[in-house]
Design an enzyme around this catalytic site. Structure first.
Site, PDB file in Angstrom:
ATOM      1  CD  GLU A   1      -3.113  -0.921   2.122  1.00 58.44           C
ATOM      2  OE1 GLU A   1      -2.927  -0.216   3.124  1.00 58.44           O
ATOM      3  OE2 GLU A   1      -4.195  -1.487   1.891  1.00 58.44           O
TER       4      GLU A   1
ATOM      5  CD  GLU B   1      -4.307  -6.116   2.800  1.00 57.37           C
ATOM      6  OE1 GLU B   1      -4.979  -5.489   3.637  1.00 57.37           O
ATOM      7  OE2 GLU B   1      -3.113  -5.867   2.554  1.00 57.37           O
TER       8      GLU B   1
HETATM    9  C1  GLA Z   1      -4.316  -2.589   4.941  1.00 59.94           C
HETATM   10  C2  GLA Z   1      -2.935  -3.198   5.050  1.00 59.94           C
HETATM   11  C3  GLA Z   1      -2.865  -4.369   5.972  1.00 59.94           C
HETATM   12  C4  GLA Z   1      -3.705  -4.158   7.193  1.00 59.94           C
HETATM   13  C5  GLA Z   1      -5.129  -3.886   6.770  1.00 59.94           C
HETATM   14  C6  GLA Z   1      -6.075  -3.731   7.941  1.00 59.94           C
HETATM   15  O1  GLA Z   1      -5.030  -2.941   3.866  1.00 59.94           O
HETATM   16  O2  GLA Z   1      -2.393  -3.554   3.807  1.00 59.94           O
HETATM   17  O3  GLA Z   1      -1.521  -4.554   6.326  1.00 59.94           O
HETATM   18  O4  GLA Z   1      -3.203  -3.091   7.926  1.00 59.94           O
HETATM   19  O5  GLA Z   1      -5.157  -2.689   6.054  1.00 59.94           O
HETATM   20  O6  GLA Z   1      -7.393  -3.504   7.524  1.00 59.94           O
END
Ligand code: GLA
Ligand code: ZN
Length: 668
Positions: free
Chosen positions: A151, A304
């Site tokens: 991210e 995710e």
């Molecule tokens: C993001 C991050 C993860 C985690 C999630 C929690 O998407 O990539 O490492 O912190 O949020 O929701």
């Protein structure tokens, strides 16, 4: 997703942080993965500190050991370069890697994704660990791809970034004269006499009334810098494993980086989907469709989602029974080839200890979430590769553009309620709820394959876009555009000669003024030739027709009777202009007329709160149905024959879909 790089099964699993666990726990976790049919994990996302405890000293043995276990269990994995969280020795030894924030504060070591994306030292050390990982793991049997960092999204305002920004501008505009013209620096006496007078737009030189032209370029520069930072690692990984996909995971639906520039540099789009409990179901659906657009309509990865609650929302609602399944299918239905989650095991401490996970603190397997995952895992296994790489094949395109998003929301005026995503969503919803398949198109996309194009608030007209749109309509396409269209060029300089700028002829109108309504203020439009009126809000253009026909007029205020919706014939096509944010009932009606005329059909007819999409591959068509409602719904195949991929049942004619249930049908 490119067929060559993709897998022949739906990726199911997600982020795993085994460096936090002992051997016994890892063995238990692997047993849970087998039970739930989890087939893929992503690791070691944040483990740089453990892998390189001091400069140039690597400790990979612990990771080798875990990968051995995963390989033995026949699991697949994305290996993540751990570069989104640099070790503290790196920040201490080379403070240049730490970013400076918008307030001009030099940050200290602590947070993740907290580094200067332009730091040479950061890039050097990141490339070094990426090289080590590539060399060491490239031939691992379980390796299915590389997940670079995590991210991206840091904006930095350090001297190094400032210098690079100056060079970036020099490269883009060549001369100071050109830069002064593009930024219109004569306004407020900001003429630049040397490139070294350019400042990064921070609180040190502004009080939040930034010149949008400067901001726009800074955001473009940060996007380009982030791409460089990504490619610094990606090229090493790609060279080591040309047959594996390399990409990063996009944070939610991030505004501050232009994803339409970033993702084309990757092998696939991968994004993190965390809908809010209050989101309408069409909202994550739209984001999926936008993600699919980033590699020209190819499939992508959901990297995710939360298996249960989040921890960072004000109220972290549990996922309701069946919700994980519906979310998983929503991704698959819109073009994802994966259903991956953050995280496999809940961390024992730290900022995210209450974030949902497949395996919770209890460590037990007799939990609701594991039961649901086990069911889902079985289904995904049964679906096999039936729709992997399948595409949507839509006749409708909605334009979406990051630069346009930035420019609109950087504007001071006409309203503080400017929200591009919300407006795009409003124009998307009618298609979504009407079961129409929609592609998102970025301004650079070829328009000729679409019958209908909707361009909500296309404020910024990048070079060549107006001509493309004109050609599209001239050749028989139908265009729908709205208030805030055709205002400015890519440097946010307004276009003279009345809005919608270069598209005036296409719409056969000119906009004289635009009224901003208070948040709770409503006007109405009255449809010509009927006695129906509809509510409208937000902005009201006061416009005049030149060649267009008026379809609806305002009902209230001093502009009562002036045109609110127009249509113009242009070449072989038609261009509709919607001058105000009219309620959905009207859009439903208008779209219905347009789609009929353009011979665009819905994917299928349904009753109830059923979401429908299709994926097509090599002449095969797979249709997804998700009943999001609390009531049973039904579908009608209208004479076509389908087979359920989950139950093998043959379906023809009408068929009930129980409340909350999902169906995946293959057309026979
Ligand atoms: C993001 C991050 C993860 C985690 C999630 C929690 O998407 O990539 O490492 O912190 O949020 O929701
Ligand atoms: Zn910096």
């Amino acid at each position: 997703m490119d067929k060559e790089l993709s897998r022949s099964f739906i990726l199911f699993g997600g982020d795993y942080n085994p460096d936090q666990w002992d051997d016994e726990t890892i063995d238990q976790d692997i047993a849970v993965f087998k039970k739930t049919r989890i087939n893929t994990v992503t690791l070691p996302v944040f483990s740089w500190a453990k892998l390189e405890p001091s400069e140039g000293v690597y400790e990979f043995e612990w990771l080798d050991h875990i990968l051995d276990k995963l390989d033995e269990a026949g699991l697949s994995y994305f290996l993540a370069t751990p570069t989104s969280a640099q070790p503290s020795w790196l920040s201490k030894k080379y403070p240049e890697v730490l970013p400076v924030d918008i307030a001009g504060r030099k940050r200290t070591h602590g947070m993740r994704v907290f580094f200067c994306i332009n730091s040479n030292k950061f890039r050097e050390r990141a490339a070094a660990i990426a090289t080590k990982m590539a060399e060491r793991y490239k031939d691992r049997p379980g390796l299915i791809g590389w997940h670079v960092a995590n991210e991206y999204g840091t904006y930095c305002y350090c001297d190094n970034c400032q210098n690079k920004f100056r060079s970036w501008l020099k490269n883009r505009y060549k001369t100071l004269d050109e830069l002064n013209t593009r930024w219109h620096t004569c306004f407020w006496g900001k003429t630049l006499y040397d490139f070294d007078e350019v400042m990064v737009p921070s609180e040190l030189n502004d009080d939040y009334r930034f010149n949008p032209a400067v901001q726009l370029d800074y955001m473009r520069f940060i996007t380009d810098s982030t791409i460089e930072c990504y490619e610094n690692e990606a090229r090493i990984l790609k060279a080591a494993t040309p047959k594996l996909p390399v990409f990063t995971n996009i944070s939610g639906f991030i505004k501050k980086l232009d994803q339409s520039k970033m993702v084309p540099c990757m092998d696939t789009a991968g994004w993190d989907n965390y809908p809010w409990p209050t989101d309408e179901r069409s909202f994550p659906a739209m984001k999926h469709d936008i993600m699919r657009a980033l590699k020209g309509g190819e499939s992508y990865y959901v990297m995710e989602q939360s298996p249960n609650q989040q921890n960072w929302q004000p109220y972290n609602k549990l996922k309701r029974p069946g919700e994980v399944r519906r979310l998983a299918y929503q991704g698959l239905a819109h073009g994802s080839d994966s259903s991956l989650y953050f995280q496999m095991r809940q961390s024992v401490a730290g900022q995210e200890k209450f974030h949902g996970a497949v395996i919770s603190h209890s460590g037990r397997t007799d939990t609701r979430i594991i039961r649901e995952f086990t069911e889902l895992g079985k289904e995904l296994e049964k679906l096999g590769d039936s729709f992997i790489c399948g595409k949507a094949n839509s006749d409708i395109g909605i334009m979406f553009d990051w630069n346009n998003w930035w420019a609109l929301e950087l504007c001071s005026g006409p309203t503080k309620d400017m929200d591009y995503l919300r407006e795009v969503h409003n124009f998307y919803k009618t298609f979504y709820y009407g079961n129409y398949s929609v592609d998102f198109i970025i301004q650079e996309t070829d328009l000729s394959k679409y019958k209908v194009i909707v361009a909500p608030m296309l404020y910024m007209m990048k070079e060549g876009v107006a001509e493309k749109i004109k050609n599209f309509v001239e050749n028989g396409g139908t265009l729908v555009a709205t208030y805030m269209t055709g205002y400015a060029d890519e440097n946010d300089r307004c276009i003279f000669g009345a809005y919608p700028g270069p598209l005036r002829d296409v719409f056969g109108i000119w906009v004289e003024e635009t009224d901003a309504l208070f948040a709770d203020e409503v006007n109405h439009i009255h449809e010509n030739g009927s006695d129906r009126t509809f509510e409208c809000r937000f902005l009201c253009d006061l416009l005049h027709t030149t060649t267009a026909e008026v379809k609806a007029v305002y009902e209230d205020d001093f502009y009562k009777g002036m045109p609110a919706v127009t249509v113009n014939s242009y070449g072989k096509g038609k261009a509709y202009y919607i001058a105000t944010a009219v309620e959905r009932a009207y859009l439903d009606k208008l779209y219905c007329e347009i789609l009929k005329e353009s011979e665009v059909s819905p994917v299928m007819d349904t009753q109830g709160e059923i979401e429908v999409t299709a994926r097509n591959r090599d002449g095969e068509r797979i249709v997804f149905f998700i009943n999001h409602g609390k009531e049973d719904g039904a579908i009608d195949t209208r004479g076509d024959k389908y087979q359920s991929l989950l139950t093998d049942e043959i379906i023809e004619g009408t068929r009930k879909i129980p409340a909350g249930d999902v169906m995946v049908l293959k057309k026979l």
